[in-house]
Design a protein around this motif. Structure first.
Motif, short mmCIF file in Angstrom:
data_model
loop_
_atom_site.label_atom_id
_atom_site.label_comp_id
_atom_site.label_asym_id
_atom_site.label_seq_id
_atom_site.Cartn_x
_atom_site.Cartn_y
_atom_site.Cartn_z
N ALA A 145 6.07 -26.01 5.55
CA ALA A 145 5.06 -25.09 6.10
C ALA A 145 5.29 -24.88 7.59
N VAL A 146 5.29 -23.61 7.99
CA VAL A 146 5.40 -23.23 9.41
C VAL A 146 4.26 -22.25 9.67
N THR A 147 3.47 -22.48 10.71
CA THR A 147 2.37 -21.53 10.98
C THR A 147 2.61 -20.72 12.25
N VAL A 148 3.50 -21.17 13.14
CA VAL A 148 3.73 -20.39 14.38
C VAL A 148 4.25 -19.00 14.01
N GLY A 149 3.77 -18.01 14.72
CA GLY A 149 4.22 -16.64 14.49
C GLY A 149 3.54 -15.98 13.31
N LYS A 150 2.55 -16.66 12.69
CA LYS A 150 1.84 -16.05 11.55
C LYS A 150 0.39 -15.78 11.93
N ASP A 151 -0.22 -14.79 11.28
CA ASP A 151 -1.66 -14.58 11.51
C ASP A 151 -2.43 -15.68 10.76
N ASP A 152 -3.75 -15.73 11.00
CA ASP A 152 -4.56 -16.83 10.44
C ASP A 152 -4.40 -16.95 8.93
N GLU A 153 -4.42 -15.79 8.28
CA GLU A 153 -4.35 -15.79 6.81
C GLU A 153 -2.98 -16.29 6.33
N GLY A 154 -1.92 -15.81 6.96
CA GLY A 154 -0.55 -16.21 6.59
C GLY A 154 -0.32 -17.69 6.86
N ALA A 155 -0.87 -18.15 7.98
CA ALA A 155 -0.71 -19.56 8.35
C ALA A 155 -1.38 -20.47 7.32
N ARG A 156 -2.62 -20.14 6.99
CA ARG A 156 -3.35 -20.96 6.02
C ARG A 156 -2.66 -20.92 4.65
N ALA A 157 -2.19 -19.73 4.28
CA ALA A 157 -1.53 -19.59 2.97
C ALA A 157 -0.27 -20.47 2.90
N ASP A 158 0.46 -20.53 4.00
CA ASP A 158 1.70 -21.33 3.98
C ASP A 158 1.41 -22.81 3.81
N VAL A 159 0.39 -23.30 4.53
CA VAL A 159 0.03 -24.72 4.42
C VAL A 159 -0.51 -25.01 3.02
N GLU A 160 -1.30 -24.07 2.50
CA GLU A 160 -1.82 -24.27 1.14
C GLU A 160 -0.71 -24.26 0.10
N GLU A 161 0.31 -23.42 0.35
CA GLU A 161 1.44 -23.41 -0.59
C GLU A 161 2.12 -24.78 -0.60
N SER A 162 2.19 -25.41 0.55
CA SER A 162 2.83 -26.73 0.61
C SER A 162 2.06 -27.75 -0.24
N LEU A 163 0.72 -27.67 -0.17
CA LEU A 163 -0.10 -28.58 -1.00
C LEU A 163 0.04 -28.21 -2.49
N ASP A 164 -0.01 -26.90 -2.77
CA ASP A 164 0.06 -26.47 -4.18
C ASP A 164 1.38 -26.87 -4.83
N VAL A 165 2.47 -26.69 -4.09
CA VAL A 165 3.79 -27.05 -4.61
C VAL A 165 3.83 -28.56 -4.88
#
Ligand SMILES: CSC[C@H]1O[C@@H](n2cnc3c(O)ncnc32)[C@H](O)[C@@H]1O
Ligand SMILES: [Zn+2]
Length: 433
Positions: A145-165
């Protein structure tokens, strides 16, 4: 029960003594049944180890396996410039089929060079899982998961994808796949999201794997902005647990080493990547002296540039001496332990030792070679002279993946052809206007 007998060779025991013995494996359970010095074992299947050494499969405890597609794509730059100018723009062009092609290539290389388990941080993780499933190796995988350079929604989605995976693939491939939450690093993931995700991971028993203290360019801003060392921050977030493992640990001070030892958090030393990117020299002997579990990793093939864990073993033994300014630092035995039981401990798998009850993740190294003659001390050779091409057979989970250098679970020429095509197309897309 079907059994596999590995006969006629010598065996590297957990205390690193080498004895003449046969190894009997329960191929169904994927476990070592017996190490038999009387040489009276017989199995349903037999692997010839004569002239060779049976040892634990090596563990590559930190890589980005699909980065094999970017091998030689961008060299001779420091980490930040390399990632931002070359690697991340190229990875933005990766689709799932690229990741699958790169993962197949990397796994093929690892099987051929004696690695039976690896930890992988990447994206399009379902493709990595499929590659692990079909090839027969073992892996702890996660979505980086990387959140830098992403908007709030994209950042949260990436971190959630890491948990979901991590939730979805735990136990996949008949248990050969395990998972972790994988925030890319302490500087590339937003603090609030990191805290939230780690708290969830702790509640659900999910380990955490992340890059830490790799370069001064990463450490210095954390220290100046937070007035604390990176691993003190990681500890405060809760990501230094006994099932967690961080990659690199190059620029760690004495207090951070002490913290790692106290928390029983493993460090994955990546000597080749650290040399190539000029990131620095990890204080490996100091970490070992403090009781930290140290494993070895290749990092991705774009900063190494291969996935041969025997190279890493040698680099670790060499660089450890330079870092300590002491030729007795990181001796052969310590390097061999890092590549075997250290890696297995970091990944949380009962492997890395040839003994009854351990996972049957084993390799046979051919010692009947000019560069391994004479063999005064086989452990010295494992650290300083063996290369991955000396591996004769590879066994994972009791199944023979490579016999006499023939990989049985993958079509080598197809894997190479597909990887070449995919790599060329990615480079074209990334280089195009
Ligand atoms: C988002 S998945 C993982 C991410 O990590 C990048 N990467 C490769 N090597 C390194 C390294 O040495 N330090 C930090 N990040 C690295 C890789 O390109 C992926 O984007
Ligand atoms: Zn990495």
């Amino acid at each position: 029960m079907s059994t596999l007998a590995i006969t006629g060779g010598r065996v590297l025991l957990p205390d690193l003594r080498v004895v003449e013995a046969d190894v009997l494996v329960d191929a169904d359970a994927g476990e070592v049944l017996d190490v038999d010095e009387s040489r009276e074992v017989a199995g349903d299947d037999d692997l010839d180890a004569s002239g060779g050494l049976v040892m634990p499969g090596l563990v590559n405890a930190h890589t980005h396996v699909a980065m094999t597609l970017l091998r030689g794509y961008a060299d001779d730059k420091p980490l930040d410039a390399w990632l931002q100018e070359d690697i991340w723009p190229a990875e933005a062009e990766f689709g799932p089929r690229d990741v699958r092609a790169g993962a197949d290539l990397g796994i093929l290389e690892m099987v051929k060079t004696g690695t039976t388990a690896f930890a992988d941080m990447y994206f399009h993780v379902p493709e990595v899982v499929d590659a692990v499933r079909e090839s027969g190796v073992r892996a702890r995988v996660g979505h980086g998961a990387v959140t830098v350079g992403k908007d709030d929604e994209g950042a949260r989605a990436d971190v959630e994808e890491s948990l979901d995976v991590a939730r979805e693939f735990q136990g996949a491939a008949d248990g050969r796949v395990s998972t972790a939450l994988m925030p890319h690093s302490l500087t590339t993931v937003d603090e609030a999201l990191l805290r939230e995700a780690v708290e969830t991971a702790r509640e659900e028993g999910i380990p955490v794997h992340f890059h830490a203290n790799e370069t001064l360019d990463e450490v210095d801003p954390i220290v100046s902005e937070r007035d604390e060392r990176p691993l003190a921050y990681a500890d405060d977030v809760g990501m230094l647990g006994e099932t967690d493992f961080c990659a690199h640990g190059v620029h760690v001070d004495d207090a951070e080493i002490e913290l790692l030892a106290e928390r029983d958090t493993a460090v994955v030393h990546c000597p080749a990547s650290n040399m190539k990117l000029a990131s620095g020299m990890a204080p490996v002997q100091a970490m070992l002296d403090a009781g930290v579990t140290v494993a070895l990793g290749t990092d991705g093939a774009a900063s190494n540039n291969d996935l041969d864990a025997f190279d890493e073993l040698r680099d670790a033994a060499m660089l450890g001496k330079l870092a300590a300014d002491d030729a007795s630092a990181v001796p052969a035995e310590a390097a061999v332990r890092m590549a075997t039981e250290g890696g297995a401990d970091a990944l949380g798998i009962p492997a890395g030792r040839v003994e009854a009850g351990a996972l049957a993740d084993l390799v046979v190294v051919d010692f009947d070679e000019p560069h391994l003659t004479p063999a005064h001390d086989p452990v010295s050779h494992l650290a300083y002279a063996v290369t991955g091409s000396d591996v004769r057979h590879t066994v994972c989970d009791g199944r023979v993946l490579m016999r006499d250098r023939q990989v049985l679970t993958m079509d080598e020429s197809k894997v190479l052809a597909r990887a070449r095509d995919r790599a060329r197309a990615v480079a074209d897309r990334a280089g195009g206007e």
